[in-house]
Motif scaffolding. Structure first.
Motif, PDB file in Angstrom:
ATOM      1  N   ALA A   1       0.829  -1.207   0.000  1.00  0.00           N
ATOM      2  CA  ALA A   1       0.000   0.000   0.000  1.00  0.00           C
ATOM      3  C   ALA A   1       0.865   1.259   0.000  1.00  0.00           C
ATOM      4  CB  ALA A   1      -0.935   0.000   1.205  1.00  0.00           C
ATOM      5  N   PHE A   2       1.980   1.224   0.739  1.00  0.00           N
ATOM      6  CA  PHE A   2       2.887   2.367   0.751  1.00  0.00           C
ATOM      7  C   PHE A   2       3.414   2.630  -0.655  1.00  0.00           C
ATOM      8  CE2 PHE A   2       7.229   4.130   1.331  1.00  0.00           C
ATOM      9  CZ  PHE A   2       6.874   5.337   1.906  1.00  0.00           C
ATOM     10  N   ALA A   3       3.825   1.569  -1.352  1.00  0.00           N
ATOM     11  CA  ALA A   3       4.334   1.718  -2.720  1.00  0.00           C
ATOM     12  C   ALA A   3       3.237   2.206  -3.658  1.00  0.00           C
ATOM     13  CB  ALA A   3       4.901   0.390  -3.209  1.00  0.00           C
ATOM     14  N   ASN A   4       2.046   1.655  -3.532  1.00  0.00           N
ATOM     15  CA  ASN A   4       0.946   2.074  -4.400  1.00  0.00           C
ATOM     16  C   ASN A   4       0.554   3.524  -4.145  1.00  0.00           C
ATOM     17  OD1 ASN A   4       0.539  -0.187  -6.001  1.00  0.00           O
ATOM     18  ND2 ASN A   4      -0.830  -1.173  -4.528  1.00  0.00           N
ATOM     19  N   GLU A   5       0.583   3.924  -2.887  1.00  0.00           N
ATOM     20  CA  GLU A   5       0.271   5.321  -2.578  1.00  0.00           C
ATOM     21  C   GLU A   5       1.338   6.255  -3.141  1.00  0.00           C
ATOM     22  OE1 GLU A   5       0.007   7.269   1.637  1.00  0.00           O
ATOM     23  OE2 GLU A   5      -1.983   6.485   1.116  1.00  0.00           O
ATOM     24  N   LEU A   6       2.596   5.840  -3.064  1.00  0.00           N
ATOM     25  CA  LEU A   6       3.666   6.626  -3.674  1.00  0.00           C
ATOM     26  C   LEU A   6       3.435   6.809  -5.172  1.00  0.00           C
ATOM     27  CD1 LEU A   6       7.066   5.412  -2.150  1.00  0.00           C
ATOM     28  CD2 LEU A   6       6.023   7.670  -1.935  1.00  0.00           C
ATOM     29  N   SER A   7       2.948   5.777  -5.845  1.00  0.00           N
ATOM     30  CA  SER A   7       2.730   5.878  -7.293  1.00  0.00           C
ATOM     31  C   SER A   7       1.667   6.924  -7.619  1.00  0.00           C
ATOM     32  CB  SER A   7       2.336   4.511  -7.872  1.00  0.00           C
ATOM     33  OG  SER A   7       1.035   4.131  -7.483  1.00  0.00           O
ATOM     34  N   LEU A   8       0.657   7.044  -6.778  1.00  0.00           N
ATOM     35  CA  LEU A   8      -0.378   8.060  -6.989  1.00  0.00           C
ATOM     36  C   LEU A   8       0.194   9.459  -6.767  1.00  0.00           C
ATOM     37  CD1 LEU A   8      -3.442   6.486  -5.107  1.00  0.00           C
ATOM     38  CD2 LEU A   8      -2.553   5.946  -7.367  1.00  0.00           C
ATOM     39  N   ILE A   9       0.958   9.605  -5.696  1.00  0.00           N
ATOM     40  CA  ILE A   9       1.556  10.904  -5.371  1.00  0.00           C
ATOM     41  C   ILE A   9       2.513  11.338  -6.469  1.00  0.00           C
ATOM     42  CG2 ILE A   9       3.091  12.085  -3.736  1.00  0.00           C
ATOM     43  CD1 ILE A   9       1.885  10.206  -1.549  1.00  0.00           C
ATOM     44  N   CYS A  10       3.367  10.419  -6.918  1.00  0.00           N
ATOM     45  CA  CYS A  10       4.349  10.750  -7.948  1.00  0.00           C
ATOM     46  C   CYS A  10       3.685  11.106  -9.271  1.00  0.00           C
ATOM     47  CB  CYS A  10       5.319   9.583  -8.138  1.00  0.00           C
ATOM     48  SG  CYS A  10       6.488   9.403  -6.775  1.00  0.00           S
ATOM     49  N   ASP A  11       2.592  10.443  -9.591  1.00  0.00           N
ATOM     50  CA  ASP A  11       1.882  10.760 -10.819  1.00  0.00           C
ATOM     51  C   ASP A  11       1.380  12.204 -10.795  1.00  0.00           C
ATOM     52  OD1 ASP A  11       0.461   9.830 -13.378  1.00  0.00           O
ATOM     53  OD2 ASP A  11      -1.209  10.589 -12.179  1.00  0.00           O
ATOM     54  N   ARG A  12       0.839  12.613  -9.647  1.00  0.00           N
ATOM     55  CA  ARG A  12       0.336  13.985  -9.544  1.00  0.00           C
ATOM     56  C   ARG A  12       1.472  15.006  -9.581  1.00  0.00           C
ATOM     57  NH1 ARG A  12      -4.057  15.454  -5.055  1.00  0.00           N
ATOM     58  NH2 ARG A  12      -5.218  14.045  -6.431  1.00  0.00           N
ATOM     59  N   LEU A  13       2.619  14.655  -8.989  1.00  0.00           N
ATOM     60  CA  LEU A  13       3.740  15.592  -8.916  1.00  0.00           C
ATOM     61  C   LEU A  13       4.696  15.472 -10.098  1.00  0.00           C
ATOM     62  CD1 LEU A  13       4.573  15.333  -5.103  1.00  0.00           C
ATOM     63  CD2 LEU A  13       3.104  16.992  -6.266  1.00  0.00           C
ATOM     64  N   ASN A  14       4.337  14.639 -11.088  1.00  0.00           N
ATOM     65  CA  ASN A  14       5.152  14.449 -12.288  1.00  0.00           C
ATOM     66  C   ASN A  14       6.554  13.939 -11.940  1.00  0.00           C
ATOM     67  OD1 ASN A  14       5.594  14.420 -15.067  1.00  0.00           O
ATOM     68  ND2 ASN A  14       6.415  16.505 -15.084  1.00  0.00           N
ATOM     69  N   ILE A  15       6.593  12.889 -11.131  1.00  0.00           N
ATOM     70  CA  ILE A  15       7.842  12.241 -10.740  1.00  0.00           C
ATOM     71  C   ILE A  15       7.771  10.781 -11.170  1.00  0.00           C
ATOM     72  CG2 ILE A  15       9.249  11.489  -8.761  1.00  0.00           C
ATOM     73  CD1 ILE A  15       8.181  13.954  -7.253  1.00  0.00           C
ATOM     74  N   ASN A  16       8.863  10.251 -11.692  1.00  0.00           N
ATOM     75  CA  ASN A  16       8.935   8.842 -12.073  1.00  0.00           C
ATOM     76  C   ASN A  16       9.045   7.997 -10.805  1.00  0.00           C
ATOM     77  OD1 ASN A  16       9.924   6.229 -12.775  1.00  0.00           O
ATOM     78  ND2 ASN A  16      10.629   7.035 -14.735  1.00  0.00           N
ATOM     79  N   VAL A  17       7.986   7.281 -10.465  1.00  0.00           N
ATOM     80  CA  VAL A  17       7.965   6.546  -9.199  1.00  0.00           C
ATOM     81  C   VAL A  17       8.999   5.432  -9.170  1.00  0.00           C
ATOM     82  CG1 VAL A  17       6.180   4.893  -9.911  1.00  0.00           C
ATOM     83  CG2 VAL A  17       6.466   5.458  -7.493  1.00  0.00           C
ATOM     84  N   TRP A  18       9.296   4.846 -10.335  1.00  0.00           N
ATOM     85  CA  TRP A  18      10.258   3.745 -10.374  1.00  0.00           C
ATOM     86  C   TRP A  18      11.665   4.263 -10.074  1.00  0.00           C
ATOM     87  CZ3 TRP A  18       6.952   0.000 -10.453  1.00  0.00           C
ATOM     88  CH2 TRP A  18       5.752   0.165 -11.133  1.00  0.00           C
ATOM     89  N   GLU A  19      11.997   5.421 -10.634  1.00  0.00           N
ATOM     90  CA  GLU A  19      13.297   6.027 -10.332  1.00  0.00           C
ATOM     91  C   GLU A  19      13.351   6.436  -8.863  1.00  0.00           C
ATOM     92  OE1 GLU A  19      16.191   9.751 -11.715  1.00  0.00           O
ATOM     93  OE2 GLU A  19      14.122   9.617 -12.468  1.00  0.00           O
TER      94      GLU A  19
END
Length: 411
Positions: A223-241
């Protein structure tokens, strides 16, 4: 020793097979006639690497047979599903109850009854109530202090990874939760037939909670990783990097996000904790909500991609790659990809193409969409969403495609 295993699915069949492989005589019980016929032909009705060869061998040697009806045995294992009753995530123990009533007539003094099904705390005690009602002529343990009883009862959950079940059944440690210490010892003797890992004895309630805790721990981390993916998408950050950089910290190990969480363990077990203690299991509950919401977020990204196509003069084609709940298996239970396919299929304005190399037909719950090969989907789709990291997809070059939604980090 003769072993009876109720439920010949993704856990029950490999377990029955390993008992037979290591010398026990096993009777496998199931309500599915097709599964029974398939197994008795030395074949399997599920996908699990290495399993079919062993099934073929032990069936040919007469050490494993499948049946609808129980037979007398030394130990009776129950490995049937424990789904929900409805949308409120209340555990449904009716499959366990049915299995108990099936084996009850075959019980004799000195038998061991082991519940393997992932269950809420207290399920083993509930099983004893059903057994006692079915066999009033036998005495069952009711507390840890009991010393006089006819049947030994324990709870022993598996902790195996689909795709690695054969190896992990043998090598992994197991928690043996007896209703009494003597019950735990008797159950451990059963598993010593093939388990090389440690057999750690405890009481039934602790063993039940251990299984739920293991999967809730994993769920919270996902869930922590999935939540990070949502946050990064909004902030235009590559979550994998981002995750790769953060994991360079010597004490940080963030998991990779995905399309959600599936399977009959991680997607289900934490709710059993929430159901018992809703006022206390706040973090567990939130993690479940985050992971359950991820498929809907993926659908929203697909819808955005379709909207950007404009008017094509025809229905846009959307290809969903992967339907299983994890890579390289055929298990569709609680798969977030299935939910995504259902939600996208509700849109009458798109044509849905589905790619799942590990199945030959779509599950009945998917009402719309055509099962196609990967090459056809990539050739004709306007929008592609990668939902599962199957090896076939990892080997594919997606560089020439414009509208790809990668939910699992393959690209």
């Amino acid at each position: 020793m003769k072993i009876s295993v109720s439920g010949l699915g993704y856990i029950g069949l490999p377990t029955a097979t390993m008992f037979a492989h290591y010398g026990a005589h096993v009777i496998g019980l199931d309500v599915n006639q097709h599964a029974i016929d398939t197994i008795n032909q030395g074949k399997i009705h599920i996908v699990e690497p290495g399993l079919e060869d062993i099934v073929k061998d032990v069936v040919a040697q007469g050490r494993l047979k499948a049946s609808l009806t129980p037979e007398p045995a030394d130990a009776f294992l129950i490995a049937v599903p424990t789904p929900f009753k409805g949308d409120d995530h209340t555990p449904d123990l009716s499959y366990i109850e049915s299995a108990v009533k099936t084996i009850a007539p075959a019980l004799t003094r000195g038998n061991v009854v082991i519940l393997e099904s992932t269950s809420p705390v207290g399920a083993t005690e509930q099983m004893v109530e059903w057994l006692s009602a079915a066999r009033p002529d036998l005495k069952f343990p009711s507390s840890e202090q009991d010393t006089e009883f006819d049947i030994y009862v324990a709870y022993c959950p598996e902790r195996v990874l689909p795709g690695q079940v054969i190896r992990e059944l043998v090598e992994n440690d197991r928690t043996i939760g007896g209703l009494t210490p003597e019950c735990a010892k008797k159950a451990a003797e059963v598993y010593k037939i093939f388990v090389k890992g440690d057999l750690v004895e405890t009481n039934a309630r602790t063993a039940e909670m251990t299984k739920l805790t293991e999967n809730a721990f994993r769920d919270v981390n996902i869930a922590f990783a999935n939540e990070l993916s949502l946050i990064c998408d909004r902030l235009n950050i590559n979550v994998w990097e981002l995750i790769a950089l953060a994991n360079r910290h010597p004490r940080v190990n963030i998991l990779n996000p995905g399309a959600g969480v599936g399977g009959h363990c991680i997607a289900v077990d934490p709710w059993f904790i929430v159901n018992k203690t809703p006022d206390l299991a706040r973090m567990v509950n939130t993690a479940r909500e985050v992971n359950d919401n991820k498929p809907k977020w993926v659908v929203s990204k697909i819808e955005e991609a379709v909207a950007k196509l404009g008017d094509l003069g025809r229905k846009p084609k959307v290809a969903l790659l992967g339907l299983a709940f994890k890579p390289d298996i055929d298990d569709l239970r609680e798969s977030p990809a299935i939910e995504i396919a259902q939600l996208v299929g509700e849109n009458d304005q798109v044509e849905l193409l589905l790619v799942e190399p590990n199945v030959h037909e779509l599950p009945k719950k998917i009402q719309k969409g055509e099962l196609v090969q990967l090459e056809e989907a990539l050739k004709s789709a306007d929008v592609v969403a990668i939902l599962v990291g199957h090896k076939q997809f990892k080997e594919q070059d997606f560089g020439s495609l414009n509208n790809v939604i990668d939910a699992v980090g393959i690209i």
